[in-house]
Design an enzyme around this catalytic site. Structure first.
Site, PDB file in Angstrom:
ATOM      1  N   TYR A  67       0.747  -1.319   0.106  1.00  0.00           N
ATOM      2  CA  TYR A  67       0.025  -0.121  -0.094  1.00  0.00           C
ATOM      3  C   TYR A  67       0.820   1.395   0.016  1.00  0.00           C
ATOM      4  CZ  TYR A  67      -4.132  -3.075   1.466  1.00  0.00           C
ATOM      5  OH  TYR A  67      -5.013  -3.881   1.560  1.00  0.00           O
ATOM      6  N   PHE A 217     -13.648  -4.027   0.514  1.00  0.00           N
ATOM      7  CA  PHE A 217     -14.669  -3.768  -0.588  1.00  0.00           C
ATOM      8  C   PHE A 217     -15.986  -3.798   0.058  1.00  0.00           C
ATOM      9  CE2 PHE A 217     -11.318  -4.983  -3.887  1.00  0.00           C
ATOM     10  CZ  PHE A 217     -10.439  -4.175  -3.604  1.00  0.00           C
ATOM     11  N   GLY A 221     -17.970  -2.095  -3.060  1.00  0.00           N
ATOM     12  CA  GLY A 221     -18.525  -3.536  -3.820  1.00  0.00           C
ATOM     13  C   GLY A 221     -17.530  -3.628  -5.043  1.00  0.00           C
TER      14      GLY A 221
END
Length: 305
Positions: A67, A217, A221
């Site tokens: 990240y 998520f 989504g």
């Protein structure tokens, strides 16, 4: 009671955490993709955001060495925030996938390369051992997790890792890994629009085994790393209006209602959204609302401005 404690707690091995945590994927910009314009996030603002999460009771944070965006890494920012925070925060990181210094993904990581990834995470986080390390199956270049998980189990025995978990896996991977070492959490994509973990029984399997299930998520989504957009599901908007809540809060609350073993790690770089996400732990959906949301999604209509 802190805001993050209103949804209850769960144990990751011997680490008791509030079910509402924080995901660091968006901390440096647009998820793993980095800031589109290359502008680094302000360090002080990022540290203040993390301290704000801790002050509201977040004691479980999800991160990874991959990240990062230009000039910033999530681990570096977390390290800085924890160095000036007096409380205990469980840090969960993941290994398997890797990115080179230019940000390009490295495919087919070998089991013998995982020690380097674990040590890099520990170095960036300023720790001599890691609380929880998830093996992320995607990108391993193999269908079995046995060799890679076995390599992490050896590092656990050596004291570099406290607990082990899995990410982006199927039920058979959980069974395979548990023959090697205990699994304290499973982290998979899951939400109202992405229910494969229901279809293959993974959410229920984790409940039966006492393993934390940690959706990622859950809010975005199928948009995955994409930036937030207007809520397209009329059911979610309706439930949100009924509670005076945001659609994101409804989506988070829906996942938490799947069971006491389900944790939430919504991520944001916006302090107001952070507070809203954490407050979702207070939201109690009715049986009728859960039935509505559990049903088949209506065909989306084009959104107009």
């Amino acid at each position: 009671m802190s805001a993050a404690a209103t949804a209850g707690t769960w144990r990751l091995g011997d680490l008791e955490v509030n079910r509402i945590g924080y995901g660091a994927m968006r901390l440096t910009g647009n998820g793993m993709l980095g800031n589109s314009d290359g502008t680094p996030i302000d360090r002080d603002a990022a540290v203040a955001l993390l301290h704000g999460a801790f002050e509201q009771g977040v004691n479980h944070i999800d991160t990874a060495a991959f990240y990062f965006s230009p000039l910033r890494s999530a681990n570096e920012l977390i390290n800085r925030a924890l160095s000036t925070w007096p409380g205990d925060v469980a840090v969960v990181t993941k290994v398997g996938p890797a990115r080179d210094v230019s940000g390009e993904w490295i495919a087919g990581v070998r089991p013998d390369q995982l020690r380097g990834q674990v040590e890099e995470n520990a170095r960036q986080l300023g720790r001599d051992h890691l609380d929880v390390v998830n093996l992320r199956a995607g990108g391993l270049g193999t269908d079995s997790v046995a060799e890679h998980f076995g390599a992490l189990a050896e590092l656990r025995e050596a004291g570099l890792i406290r607990h082990l978990g899995l990410s982006a896996v199927r039920p058979e991977h959980v069974a395979e890994a548990r023959t090697i070492a205990p699994v304290v959490c499973v982290q998979n994509a899951y939400g109202l629009d992405w229910r494969r973990a229901d279809e293959n029984g993974l959410v229920d399997l984790c409940a039966e085994l006492g393993i934390a299930f940690v959706p990622f998520f859950a809010v975005s989504g199928r948009r995955r790393e994409a930036a937030a957009s207007r809520e397209g599901d009329a059911r979610v908007r309706s439930v949100a209006r009924a509670h005076g809540a945001t659609p994101a809060q409804v989506r988070i609350a829906w996942t938490l209602h799947r069971g006491p073993h389900v944790l939430a790690i919504p991520g944001t770089a916006n302090p107001a959204h952070l507070t809203e996400n954490i407050a979702a732990g207070r939201l109690r959906l009715t049986a009728e609302e859960l039935s509505l949301l559990d049903g088949p999604a209506p065909q989306p209509r084009p959104l107009t401005r």
